[in-house]
Design a protein around this motif. Sequence first.
Motif, PDB file in Angstrom:
ATOM      1  N   GLY A   1     -72.469  32.529  60.948  1.00 40.17           N
ATOM      2  CA  GLY A   1     -71.826  33.775  61.342  1.00 40.17           C
ATOM      3  C   GLY A   1     -70.836  34.313  60.324  1.00 40.17           C
ATOM      4  N   ALA A   2     -70.043  33.443  59.713  1.00 40.82           N
ATOM      5  CA  ALA A   2     -69.055  33.905  58.731  1.00 40.82           C
ATOM      6  C   ALA A   2     -69.749  34.584  57.551  1.00 40.82           C
ATOM      7  CB  ALA A   2     -68.191  32.741  58.250  1.00 40.82           C
ATOM      8  N   TRP A   3     -70.894  34.051  57.140  1.00 41.42           N
ATOM      9  CA  TRP A   3     -71.669  34.665  56.057  1.00 41.42           C
ATOM     10  C   TRP A   3     -72.322  35.950  56.544  1.00 41.42           C
ATOM     11  CZ3 TRP A   3     -72.461  34.173  50.907  1.00 41.42           C
ATOM     12  CH2 TRP A   3     -73.557  34.849  50.366  1.00 41.42           C
ATOM     13  N   ASP A   4     -72.945  35.891  57.712  1.00 37.82           N
ATOM     14  CA  ASP A   4     -73.678  37.042  58.245  1.00 37.82           C
ATOM     15  C   ASP A   4     -72.776  38.259  58.436  1.00 37.82           C
ATOM     16  OD1 ASP A   4     -75.844  35.288  58.355  1.00 37.82           O
ATOM     17  OD2 ASP A   4     -75.555  34.852  60.484  1.00 37.82           O
ATOM     18  N   GLU A   5     -71.529  38.035  58.827  1.00 35.69           N
ATOM     19  CA  GLU A   5     -70.603  39.127  59.108  1.00 35.69           C
ATOM     20  C   GLU A   5     -69.907  39.674  57.857  1.00 35.69           C
ATOM     21  OE1 GLU A   5     -68.010  37.442  62.028  1.00 35.69           O
ATOM     22  OE2 GLU A   5     -69.640  37.185  63.462  1.00 35.69           O
ATOM     23  N   ALA A   6     -69.966  38.959  56.757  1.00 36.43           N
ATOM     24  CA  ALA A   6     -69.300  39.384  55.525  1.00 36.43           C
ATOM     25  C   ALA A   6     -70.105  40.484  54.838  1.00 36.43           C
ATOM     26  CB  ALA A   6     -69.131  38.195  54.584  1.00 36.43           C
ATOM     27  N   ASP A   7     -69.404  41.386  54.150  1.00 33.34           N
ATOM     28  CA  ASP A   7     -70.108  42.387  53.352  1.00 33.34           C
ATOM     29  C   ASP A   7     -70.463  41.762  52.001  1.00 33.34           C
ATOM     30  OD1 ASP A   7     -67.811  42.467  51.700  1.00 33.34           O
ATOM     31  OD2 ASP A   7     -67.066  44.298  52.623  1.00 33.34           O
ATOM     32  N   ASP A   8     -71.257  42.478  51.214  1.00 36.11           N
ATOM     33  CA  ASP A   8     -71.733  41.909  49.946  1.00 36.11           C
ATOM     34  C   ASP A   8     -70.603  41.616  48.965  1.00 36.11           C
ATOM     35  OD1 ASP A   8     -74.340  41.729  50.728  1.00 36.11           O
ATOM     36  OD2 ASP A   8     -75.050  43.466  49.582  1.00 36.11           O
ATOM     37  N   ALA A   9     -69.544  42.408  48.984  1.00 30.28           N
ATOM     38  CA  ALA A   9     -68.424  42.149  48.067  1.00 30.28           C
ATOM     39  C   ALA A   9     -67.766  40.811  48.403  1.00 30.28           C
ATOM     40  CB  ALA A   9     -67.406  43.281  48.141  1.00 30.28           C
ATOM     41  N   LEU A  10     -67.546  40.540  49.687  1.00 32.94           N
ATOM     42  CA  LEU A  10     -66.947  39.278  50.099  1.00 32.94           C
ATOM     43  C   LEU A  10     -67.898  38.113  49.849  1.00 32.94           C
ATOM     44  CD1 LEU A  10     -64.481  37.915  51.313  1.00 32.94           C
ATOM     45  CD2 LEU A  10     -65.435  38.371  53.585  1.00 32.94           C
ATOM     46  N   ARG A  11     -69.182  38.313  50.096  1.00 32.37           N
ATOM     47  CA  ARG A  11     -70.177  37.272  49.822  1.00 32.37           C
ATOM     48  C   ARG A  11     -70.174  36.901  48.343  1.00 32.37           C
ATOM     49  NH1 ARG A  11     -75.419  39.538  53.212  1.00 32.37           N
ATOM     50  NH2 ARG A  11     -74.647  38.937  55.285  1.00 32.37           N
ATOM     51  N   GLN A  12     -70.112  37.917  47.483  1.00 34.08           N
ATOM     52  CA  GLN A  12     -70.108  37.652  46.045  1.00 34.08           C
ATOM     53  C   GLN A  12     -68.862  36.877  45.647  1.00 34.08           C
ATOM     54  OE1 GLN A  12     -72.797  38.539  43.813  1.00 34.08           O
ATOM     55  NE2 GLN A  12     -71.676  36.872  42.841  1.00 34.08           N
ATOM     56  N   LYS A  13     -67.716  37.255  46.194  1.00 29.86           N
ATOM     57  CA  LYS A  13     -66.481  36.522  45.912  1.00 29.86           C
ATOM     58  C   LYS A  13     -66.607  35.068  46.342  1.00 29.86           C
ATOM     59  CE  LYS A  13     -63.005  40.161  46.343  1.00 29.86           C
ATOM     60  NZ  LYS A  13     -61.828  40.583  47.125  1.00 29.86           N
ATOM     61  N   ALA A  14     -67.174  34.846  47.517  1.00 27.72           N
ATOM     62  CA  ALA A  14     -67.334  33.483  48.024  1.00 27.72           C
ATOM     63  C   ALA A  14     -68.249  32.671  47.115  1.00 27.72           C
ATOM     64  CB  ALA A  14     -67.874  33.502  49.454  1.00 27.72           C
ATOM     65  N   LEU A  15     -69.358  33.258  46.673  1.00 27.55           N
ATOM     66  CA  LEU A  15     -70.269  32.556  45.769  1.00 27.55           C
ATOM     67  C   LEU A  15     -69.601  32.267  44.428  1.00 27.55           C
ATOM     68  CD1 LEU A  15     -73.637  34.436  46.422  1.00 27.55           C
ATOM     69  CD2 LEU A  15     -73.055  32.095  47.114  1.00 27.55           C
ATOM     70  N   ASN A  16     -68.877  33.241  43.891  1.00 27.29           N
ATOM     71  CA  ASN A  16     -68.179  33.046  42.613  1.00 27.29           C
ATOM     72  C   ASN A  16     -67.191  31.890  42.715  1.00 27.29           C
ATOM     73  OD1 ASN A  16     -69.495  35.388  41.796  1.00 27.29           O
ATOM     74  ND2 ASN A  16     -67.668  36.660  41.835  1.00 27.29           N
TER      75      ASN A  16
END
Length: 128
Positions: free
Chosen positions: A22-37
Amino acid sequence: MAKTVNIEDAVSYFDTEVLHSGAWDEADDALRQKALNNAERILYRTYGKTYDIDDSSKWMPEEAVYEQALWMLRQDDAVQKTELGQVGVSVSGISVQMAGKPQYIAPEARRIIAEDGGSSPRSKWTVI
């Protein structure tokens, strides 16, 4: 920008392999990219004796980076405050105490790395 993983592959992984994403699913792409980085940076720094971000033949399993990113997105305010040294909080007579240091590496990322043969990030001593 993450070097070894991308958002599209991470979305596919979470859509097919992870039940509680859910935390991933609800995040927008900018936040997802930050998390991956951030996840990639933390894992390669921690497991630098085994994996090398600059050598594609020595990259860690992508799934470990995805799991670390999800772990970080799931962290709540209490974990972040513990990292800053806060040991408890009290509001209207309700008190919450945090014990110990928070884990920086996701348990599932640790398992994936261990299965891949990655060495423990902790130092090992040999007594002679």
